[in-house]
Design a protein around this motif. Structure first.
Motif, PDB file in Angstrom:
ATOM      1  N   ALA A 210      49.842  -5.630   0.458  1.00 43.33           N
ATOM      2  CA  ALA A 210      48.425  -4.264   0.149  1.00 43.33           C
ATOM      3  C   ALA A 210      47.574  -4.789  -0.589  1.00 43.33           C
ATOM      4  O   ALA A 210      47.493  -5.034  -2.113  1.00 43.33           O
ATOM      5  CB  ALA A 210      49.210  -3.152  -1.008  1.00 43.33           C
ATOM      6  N   PRO A 211      46.961  -6.069   0.228  1.00 40.15           N
ATOM      7  CA  PRO A 211      46.121  -7.143  -0.107  1.00 40.15           C
ATOM      8  C   PRO A 211      44.769  -6.199  -1.182  1.00 40.15           C
ATOM      9  O   PRO A 211      44.581  -5.080  -0.831  1.00 40.15           O
ATOM     10  CB  PRO A 211      45.270  -7.381   0.817  1.00 40.15           C
ATOM     11  N   ALA A 212      44.655  -6.754  -2.184  1.00 42.72           N
ATOM     12  CA  ALA A 212      43.450  -6.052  -3.443  1.00 42.72           C
ATOM     13  C   ALA A 212      42.445  -6.879  -2.727  1.00 42.72           C
ATOM     14  O   ALA A 212      42.198  -7.551  -1.421  1.00 42.72           O
ATOM     15  CB  ALA A 212      44.019  -7.361  -4.613  1.00 42.72           C
ATOM     16  N   ASP A 213      40.804  -6.169  -3.100  1.00 40.58           N
ATOM     17  CA  ASP A 213      39.992  -6.268  -2.709  1.00 40.58           C
ATOM     18  C   ASP A 213      39.300  -7.517  -3.185  1.00 40.58           C
ATOM     19  O   ASP A 213      38.478  -8.728  -2.292  1.00 40.58           O
ATOM     20  CB  ASP A 213      38.698  -5.490  -2.910  1.00 40.58           C
ATOM     21  N   ALA A 214      39.773  -8.701  -3.755  1.00 41.90           N
ATOM     22  CA  ALA A 214      39.402  -9.833  -4.640  1.00 41.90           C
ATOM     23  C   ALA A 214      40.280 -10.340  -5.237  1.00 41.90           C
ATOM     24  O   ALA A 214      41.484 -10.312  -6.220  1.00 41.90           O
ATOM     25  CB  ALA A 214      38.620  -9.582  -5.543  1.00 41.90           C
ATOM     26  N   VAL A 215      40.851 -11.447  -5.434  1.00 39.70           N
ATOM     27  CA  VAL A 215      41.447 -12.892  -5.900  1.00 39.70           C
ATOM     28  C   VAL A 215      41.651 -12.227  -7.994  1.00 39.70           C
ATOM     29  O   VAL A 215      40.896 -12.065  -8.244  1.00 39.70           O
ATOM     30  CB  VAL A 215      41.609 -14.409  -6.208  1.00 39.70           C
ATOM     31  N   ASN A 216      42.625 -12.172  -8.226  1.00 40.65           N
ATOM     32  CA  ASN A 216      42.211 -12.001  -9.726  1.00 40.65           C
ATOM     33  C   ASN A 216      41.590 -12.624 -10.211  1.00 40.65           C
ATOM     34  O   ASN A 216      42.126 -14.007 -10.250  1.00 40.65           O
ATOM     35  CB  ASN A 216      43.966 -11.845 -10.199  1.00 40.65           C
ATOM     36  N   PRO A 217      40.515 -12.803 -11.456  1.00 36.56           N
ATOM     37  CA  PRO A 217      39.786 -13.877 -11.676  1.00 36.56           C
ATOM     38  C   PRO A 217      40.589 -14.294 -12.542  1.00 36.56           C
ATOM     39  O   PRO A 217      39.965 -15.612 -13.066  1.00 36.56           O
ATOM     40  CB  PRO A 217      39.088 -12.789 -12.967  1.00 36.56           C
ATOM     41  N   ALA A 218      41.323 -13.759 -13.437  1.00 32.58           N
ATOM     42  CA  ALA A 218      42.225 -15.038 -14.385  1.00 32.58           C
ATOM     43  C   ALA A 218      43.092 -16.347 -14.064  1.00 32.58           C
ATOM     44  O   ALA A 218      43.410 -16.990 -13.923  1.00 32.58           O
ATOM     45  CB  ALA A 218      42.938 -13.957 -15.065  1.00 32.58           C
ATOM     46  N   VAL A 219      43.284 -15.407 -12.871  1.00 32.15           N
ATOM     47  CA  VAL A 219      44.472 -16.508 -11.436  1.00 32.15           C
ATOM     48  C   VAL A 219      43.107 -17.542 -11.342  1.00 32.15           C
ATOM     49  O   VAL A 219      43.904 -19.107 -11.308  1.00 32.15           O
ATOM     50  CB  VAL A 219      44.847 -15.610 -10.593  1.00 32.15           C
ATOM     51  N   VAL A 220      42.167 -17.240 -10.412  1.00 32.56           N
ATOM     52  CA  VAL A 220      41.019 -17.784 -10.340  1.00 32.56           C
ATOM     53  C   VAL A 220      40.766 -19.111 -11.819  1.00 32.56           C
ATOM     54  O   VAL A 220      41.024 -20.587 -11.569  1.00 32.56           O
ATOM     55  CB  VAL A 220      39.891 -17.165 -10.063  1.00 32.56           C
ATOM     56  N   LYS A 221      40.503 -18.435 -12.656  1.00 23.86           N
ATOM     57  CA  LYS A 221      40.388 -18.833 -13.916  1.00 23.86           C
ATOM     58  C   LYS A 221      41.339 -20.419 -14.046  1.00 23.86           C
ATOM     59  O   LYS A 221      40.723 -21.767 -14.733  1.00 23.86           O
ATOM     60  CB  LYS A 221      40.049 -18.532 -15.645  1.00 23.86           C
ATOM     61  N   ALA A 222      42.387 -19.603 -13.732  1.00 23.91           N
ATOM     62  CA  ALA A 222      44.277 -20.602 -14.592  1.00 23.91           C
ATOM     63  C   ALA A 222      44.445 -21.870 -13.625  1.00 23.91           C
ATOM     64  O   ALA A 222      44.312 -23.173 -13.394  1.00 23.91           O
ATOM     65  CB  ALA A 222      45.582 -19.770 -13.990  1.00 23.91           C
TER      66      ALA A 222
END
Length: 139
Positions: free
Chosen positions: A43-55
């Motif tokens: 069930a894909p989200a609209d975007a990658v999690n910003p905290a994941v991008v930062k990590a």
């Protein structure tokens, strides 16, 4: 003499916005073109999690341009190894595929501090997977 076909690995989680994106990014970083890497979500989200991008950016990997993708039966069939991370029964099963289930906390709704240990565990498991696949890790 032809070169061996690269193994293909599919990482699946629910939203394809955290765990599977991190795993795919690490595998791509460590294996280059010696492994075909895919990721998808039931069930894909609209975007990658910003905290994941930062990590991930803290490790020198930029996944800010990644877009969550929907899991399809074709994607599973095209993969040699399917690694699920909490997608439950939503992942189609095909005989002859290697399935692994990585029990990992879901980074959804978490801050970067909570994402770091998940990221580090995914990196450890990806390195282990490459050893199992007999693929040398790129420094």
């Amino acid at each position: 003499m032809s070169s061996p076909v690269a193994p293909s690995v599919l990482f699946v989680c629910v939203h394809n916005a955290g765990r599977s994106q991190m795993a795919a990014a690490f595998l791509t970083r460590f294996a280059g073109d010696r492994v075909q890497v895919r990721s998808a979500g039931s069930a894909p989200a609209d975007a990658v999690n910003p905290a994941v991008v930062k990590a991930m950016k803290e490790t020198g990997i930029d996944i800010s341009a990644e877009i969550p993708k929907v899991l399809t039966a074709d994607t599973v069939q095209a993969s040699d190894v399917v690694i699920t991370m909490g997608c439950g029964d939503a992942c189609p099963y095909f005989p002859g595929k290697r399935y692994l289930d990585w029990k990992l906390d879901d980074p959804a709704g978490q801050g970067v501090g909570a994402v770091r240990p998940i990221r580090d565990e995914i990196e450890r498991r990806v390195r282990g997977l490459l050893a199992e696949l007999d693929v040398e890790v790129t420094p």
